[in-house]
Design a protein around this motif. Structure first.
Motif, PDB file in Angstrom:
ATOM      1  N   GLN A 282       0.754  -1.299  -0.021  1.00 39.39           N
ATOM      2  CA  GLN A 282       0.103  -0.054  -0.052  1.00 39.39           C
ATOM      3  C   GLN A 282       0.890   1.234  -0.031  1.00 39.39           C
ATOM      4  O   GLN A 282       0.375   2.364  -0.235  1.00 39.39           O
ATOM      5  N   ILE A 283       1.909   0.964   0.026  1.00 39.99           N
ATOM      6  CA  ILE A 283       2.999   2.250   0.324  1.00 39.99           C
ATOM      7  C   ILE A 283       3.083   2.987  -0.959  1.00 39.99           C
ATOM      8  O   ILE A 283       3.290   2.349  -2.069  1.00 39.99           O
ATOM      9  N   ASN A 284       3.037   4.419  -1.147  1.00 35.66           N
ATOM     10  CA  ASN A 284       3.132   5.222  -2.009  1.00 35.66           C
ATOM     11  C   ASN A 284       4.862   5.155  -2.417  1.00 35.66           C
ATOM     12  O   ASN A 284       5.490   5.442  -1.356  1.00 35.66           O
ATOM     13  N   GLU A 285       4.970   5.325  -3.669  1.00 36.00           N
ATOM     14  CA  GLU A 285       6.506   5.177  -4.088  1.00 36.00           C
ATOM     15  C   GLU A 285       7.145   6.527  -3.554  1.00 36.00           C
ATOM     16  O   GLU A 285       8.629   6.095  -3.302  1.00 36.00           O
ATOM     17  N   THR A 286       6.714   7.295  -3.365  1.00 34.89           N
ATOM     18  CA  THR A 286       7.356   8.614  -2.903  1.00 34.89           C
ATOM     19  C   THR A 286       7.732   8.512  -1.352  1.00 34.89           C
ATOM     20  O   THR A 286       8.568   9.243  -0.869  1.00 34.89           O
ATOM     21  N   ASP A 287       7.177   7.545  -0.668  1.00 40.45           N
ATOM     22  CA  ASP A 287       7.431   7.236   0.897  1.00 40.45           C
ATOM     23  C   ASP A 287       8.736   6.547   1.099  1.00 40.45           C
ATOM     24  O   ASP A 287       9.289   6.441   2.195  1.00 40.45           O
ATOM     25  N   ILE A 288       8.999   5.553  -0.119  1.00 40.50           N
ATOM     26  CA  ILE A 288      10.151   4.869   0.154  1.00 40.50           C
ATOM     27  C   ILE A 288      11.511   5.600   0.259  1.00 40.50           C
ATOM     28  O   ILE A 288      11.728   6.564  -0.487  1.00 40.50           O
ATOM     29  N   LEU A 289      12.376   5.238   1.466  1.00 34.78           N
ATOM     30  CA  LEU A 289      13.307   5.984   1.632  1.00 34.78           C
ATOM     31  C   LEU A 289      14.687   5.513   0.994  1.00 34.78           C
ATOM     32  O   LEU A 289      15.785   5.989   0.937  1.00 34.78           O
ATOM     33  N   SER A 290      14.953   4.257   0.801  1.00 33.70           N
ATOM     34  CA  SER A 290      16.109   3.488   0.457  1.00 33.70           C
ATOM     35  C   SER A 290      16.035   2.318  -0.932  1.00 33.70           C
ATOM     36  O   SER A 290      14.612   2.019  -1.073  1.00 33.70           O
ATOM     37  N   PRO A 291      17.080   2.360  -1.559  1.00 32.63           N
ATOM     38  CA  PRO A 291      16.851   1.102  -2.678  1.00 32.63           C
ATOM     39  C   PRO A 291      16.318  -0.175  -2.103  1.00 32.63           C
ATOM     40  O   PRO A 291      15.465  -0.772  -2.835  1.00 32.63           O
ATOM     41  N   ALA A 292      16.920  -0.470  -0.807  1.00 33.95           N
ATOM     42  CA  ALA A 292      16.396  -1.587  -0.311  1.00 33.95           C
ATOM     43  C   ALA A 292      14.976  -1.786  -0.149  1.00 33.95           C
ATOM     44  O   ALA A 292      14.325  -2.811  -0.144  1.00 33.95           O
ATOM     45  N   GLN A 293      14.433  -0.684   0.507  1.00 30.19           N
ATOM     46  CA  GLN A 293      13.058  -0.655   0.720  1.00 30.19           C
ATOM     47  C   GLN A 293      12.003  -0.774  -0.648  1.00 30.19           C
ATOM     48  O   GLN A 293      11.098  -1.510  -0.668  1.00 30.19           O
ATOM     49  N   LYS A 294      12.790  -0.299  -1.656  1.00 32.48           N
ATOM     50  CA  LYS A 294      12.176  -0.281  -3.056  1.00 32.48           C
ATOM     51  C   LYS A 294      11.960  -1.787  -3.444  1.00 32.48           C
ATOM     52  O   LYS A 294      11.241  -2.088  -4.060  1.00 32.48           O
ATOM     53  N   ILE A 295      13.127  -2.573  -3.241  1.00 31.38           N
ATOM     54  CA  ILE A 295      13.158  -3.909  -3.685  1.00 31.38           C
ATOM     55  C   ILE A 295      12.163  -4.665  -2.877  1.00 31.38           C
ATOM     56  O   ILE A 295      11.383  -5.408  -3.311  1.00 31.38           O
ATOM     57  N   GLN A 296      12.031  -4.309  -1.681  1.00 34.71           N
ATOM     58  CA  GLN A 296      11.016  -4.832  -0.551  1.00 34.71           C
ATOM     59  C   GLN A 296       9.745  -4.766  -1.379  1.00 34.71           C
ATOM     60  O   GLN A 296       8.857  -5.697  -1.452  1.00 34.71           O
ATOM     61  N   GLN A 297       9.500  -3.432  -1.510  1.00 38.24           N
ATOM     62  CA  GLN A 297       7.863  -3.238  -2.014  1.00 38.24           C
ATOM     63  C   GLN A 297       7.773  -4.115  -3.397  1.00 38.24           C
ATOM     64  O   GLN A 297       6.793  -4.444  -3.573  1.00 38.24           O
ATOM     65  N   MET A 298       8.595  -4.010  -4.116  1.00 31.38           N
ATOM     66  CA  MET A 298       8.605  -4.821  -5.772  1.00 31.38           C
ATOM     67  C   MET A 298       8.272  -6.171  -5.213  1.00 31.38           C
ATOM     68  O   MET A 298       7.592  -6.902  -5.928  1.00 31.38           O
ATOM     69  N   ALA A 299       9.197  -6.766  -4.590  1.00 34.29           N
ATOM     70  CA  ALA A 299       8.943  -8.085  -4.088  1.00 34.29           C
ATOM     71  C   ALA A 299       7.648  -8.673  -3.622  1.00 34.29           C
ATOM     72  O   ALA A 299       7.160  -9.561  -3.802  1.00 34.29           O
ATOM     73  N   ALA A 300       7.240  -7.377  -2.670  1.00 33.14           N
ATOM     74  CA  ALA A 300       5.798  -7.723  -2.181  1.00 33.14           C
ATOM     75  C   ALA A 300       4.719  -7.649  -3.121  1.00 33.14           C
ATOM     76  O   ALA A 300       3.790  -8.550  -2.989  1.00 33.14           O
ATOM     77  N   ASP A 301       4.730  -6.575  -3.806  1.00 31.11           N
ATOM     78  CA  ASP A 301       3.646  -6.442  -5.026  1.00 31.11           C
ATOM     79  C   ASP A 301       3.906  -7.694  -6.047  1.00 31.11           C
ATOM     80  O   ASP A 301       2.643  -8.105  -6.323  1.00 31.11           O
ATOM     81  N   GLN A 302       5.057  -8.217  -6.308  1.00 33.88           N
ATOM     82  CA  GLN A 302       5.061  -9.206  -7.161  1.00 33.88           C
ATOM     83  C   GLN A 302       4.963 -10.487  -6.832  1.00 33.88           C
ATOM     84  O   GLN A 302       4.932 -11.682  -7.409  1.00 33.88           O
TER      85      GLN A 302
END
Length: 544
Positions: A282-302
């Motif tokens: 549910q996190i908006n992309e603009t709230d992500i603070l680090s590349p690691a968290q971006k990877i987490q979000q992508m893994a959760a989405d997919q």
């Protein structure tokens, strides 16, 4: 009326008051439904024991001090404290020969330091660690802590004490917090309490909190009088300043892949949670603070594993065979056990090392060391054994003027290198004759944590953690569940138990000691064996 009477009869000790400052819900259960609170684990009990031992050292600063016995009759205990501080006379204890004898002993004594005297005022009850007379009729409160620094919660503790003592009639002069000097080095068989402690005057800080104590108590009492516990939202108070025993129960409503699994993102997670965002997806992309968290979000989405084959390949290309998989176990105590040590300095007592000639080598060699449980300093034997295991024994090297002429080969893999490297550097400092080979061994270390800490690989089953305990089951399906010892804290406490608290001559104790030693070998062995399994999976990912 019944409600008012219940509040009137409720007494808050300083420990319950501190629990209420952290979380009213926890306090409610502590008073009204204590059986619902999970029992303390061995690590917590060990910390309590450490606190008691530190308190005993603090008493040595006041050799003329008197211990106020407690535990049987609270009323008598309170009266003894009043007599010792001059708040009432000995005659108040008349009516029992035993009590009179105690009172006579007390009344004949000049004003002296008191250890754990009890006082009560309204709904508060507290025992001071040390109460020291200050001229002419004043007293200093000294609160002793086994930590190496002052914490904000300590100020709430001492302000509550001052409220209680002054309400009982004592005149308080100054308030002090006594904590451990982290730079103290033990130089003789007994600890020097004058050098071991730092005493900080916190009177003004305690006075700043003092006006709120009575209102805090009232809030707590009103809450305790309710039939059901208050609904408190989860917050940083769940683990600050102490881990709450109810945390697991209070957090069980959270779904899988929730925002609290964000890698190094506790602050962000609470911000999102308070805005109603609970799942990572549910996190908006603009709230992500680090590349690691971006990877987490992508893994959760997919709903799939993320793999960076190029970076994993580069990591693997740095490895030089034969490979040594190494893991240390250590213990740390508030009061140094051996000369030359600081408080809470990690002392290695065990290692496991597996060596393989190739990634497909099924004939891996295992080397291990587990110190004898005789109470002697294990470090020198640890070093000698490790030296042989890593290839620096007398048969594999020549030493000349401290220089290594023949150097052993092969990468040494550890998991989270700063830990093992720090232990090795401390050993080199304490045993300088071993420094040359230790420094060379450090240069061979490669951190298996890197592919996971830098998110070359991420599986949502890791729950945002790159620790070995999370990576191993996520990547290989092998876990520590069912192990008698399943983490480093347990290993440390169990070793200390069999070394300093058990009698190896006693048959029952010997059976227990033998079992614990086997459990320690099994646990540490799984750490190094698990690293081999992880590395093999990384090779498979690159070669697929």
């Amino acid at each position: 009326m019944e409600s008012d009477n219940k509040i009137k009869d409720t007494i808050l000790s300083k420990s319950k008051y501190i629990s209420g400052i952290q979380c009213l819900k926890y306090l409610w259960y502590l008073v009204n439904d204590p059986d619902s609170i999970p029992p303390y684990d061995d690590a917590a009990l060990f910390r309590f024991q450490q606190g008691h031992e530190v308190g005993e050292i603090a008493k040595k600063l006041y050799p003329e001090g008197v211990e106020i016995e407690h535990g049987n009759d609270i009323g008598t205990e309170l009266k003894i404290a009043e007599i010792m501080t001059g708040l009432c006379s000995h005659e108040k204890l008349s009516g029992s020969s035993g009590l009179c004898k105690t009172g006579e002993k007390i009344s004949a004594t000049e004003r002296i330091p008191l250890f754990e005297p009890a006082f009560s005022y309204k709904n508060s009850f507290a025992r001071a660690d040390i109460l020291v007379p200050a001229e002419p009729d004043l007293w200093d409160i000294i609160e002793v802590k086994s930590s190496t620094s002052l914490k904000e919660i300590n100020l709430h503790d001492i302000s509550f004490q001052k409220y209680c003592y002054e309400g009982a009639g004592l005149k308080i002069n100054r308030c002090y917090l006594m904590y451990i000097n982290k730079d103290y080095i033990k130089e003789q068989d007994t600890v020097d309490p004058h050098k071991f402690f730092i005493m900080e005057d916190v009177t003004e800080k305690a006075d700043f909190l003092l006006p709120d104590v009575e209102s805090n108590i009232r809030i707590m009492l009103d809450m305790l009088n309710k039939k059901s516990c208050p609904q408190i939202k989860i917050s940083t108070n769940c683990y600050n300043p102490y881990d709450c025993p109810l945390k697991e129960a209070c957090w069980e409503f959270l779904p899988k892949r929730n925002v609290f699994e964000l890698y190094r993102g506790k602050g962000l997670a609470f911000s999102l949670y308070n805005r109603g965002i609970i799942e990572i997806s549910q996190i908006n992309e603009t709230d992500i603070l680090s590349p690691a968290q971006k990877i987490q979000q992508m893994a959760a989405d997919q709903e799939k594993v993320f793999v960076d084959r190029d970076n994993i390949g580069r990591f693997l290309s740095r490895l030089k065979y034969p490979l040594y998989f190494l893991d240390f176990e250590t213990f740390a105590t508030a009061i140094p056990r051996y000369n030359g040590l600081r408080p809470y300095q990690n002392i290695p007592f065990q290692y496991s090392c597996n060596r393989i000639q190739s990634i497909d080598d099924n004939c891996r060699q295992n080397f291990n060391f587990l110190a004898e449980n005789d109470g002697t300093d294990p470090r020198e034997q640890f070093i000698e054994s490790l030296r042989e295991t890593l290839g620096y024994g007398c048969g594999s090297q020549e030493l000349y003027d401290g220089s290594i002429l023949k150097q052993p080969e092969g990468s040494i893999l550890v998991y989270y290198e700063s830990f093992e490297k720090n232990i090795l550097r401390e050993l080199a400092g304490s045993f300088p004759e071993h420094a040359p080979w230790i420094e060379h061994a450090i240069s061979r270390i490669i951190d298996l944590y890197e592919p996971f800490g830098k998110f070359y690989y991420y599986n949502p089953l890791q729950k945002g953690s790159a620790s070995l305990k999370n990576v191993l089951p996520a990547l290989t399906g092998i876990s520590y569940s069912g192990m008698e010892i399943s983490n480093g804290q347990e290993a440390s406490v169990r070793y200390l138990d069999i070394t300093f608290l058990k009698d190896s001559e006693d048959k029952a104790d010997k059976e227990y000691i033998d079992k614990i030693r086997k459990d320690l070998l099994d646990y540490c062995g799984l750490d190094t064996e698990g690293m081999i399994f992880i590395l093999r999976e990384l090779y498979k990912l690159v070669n697929d």
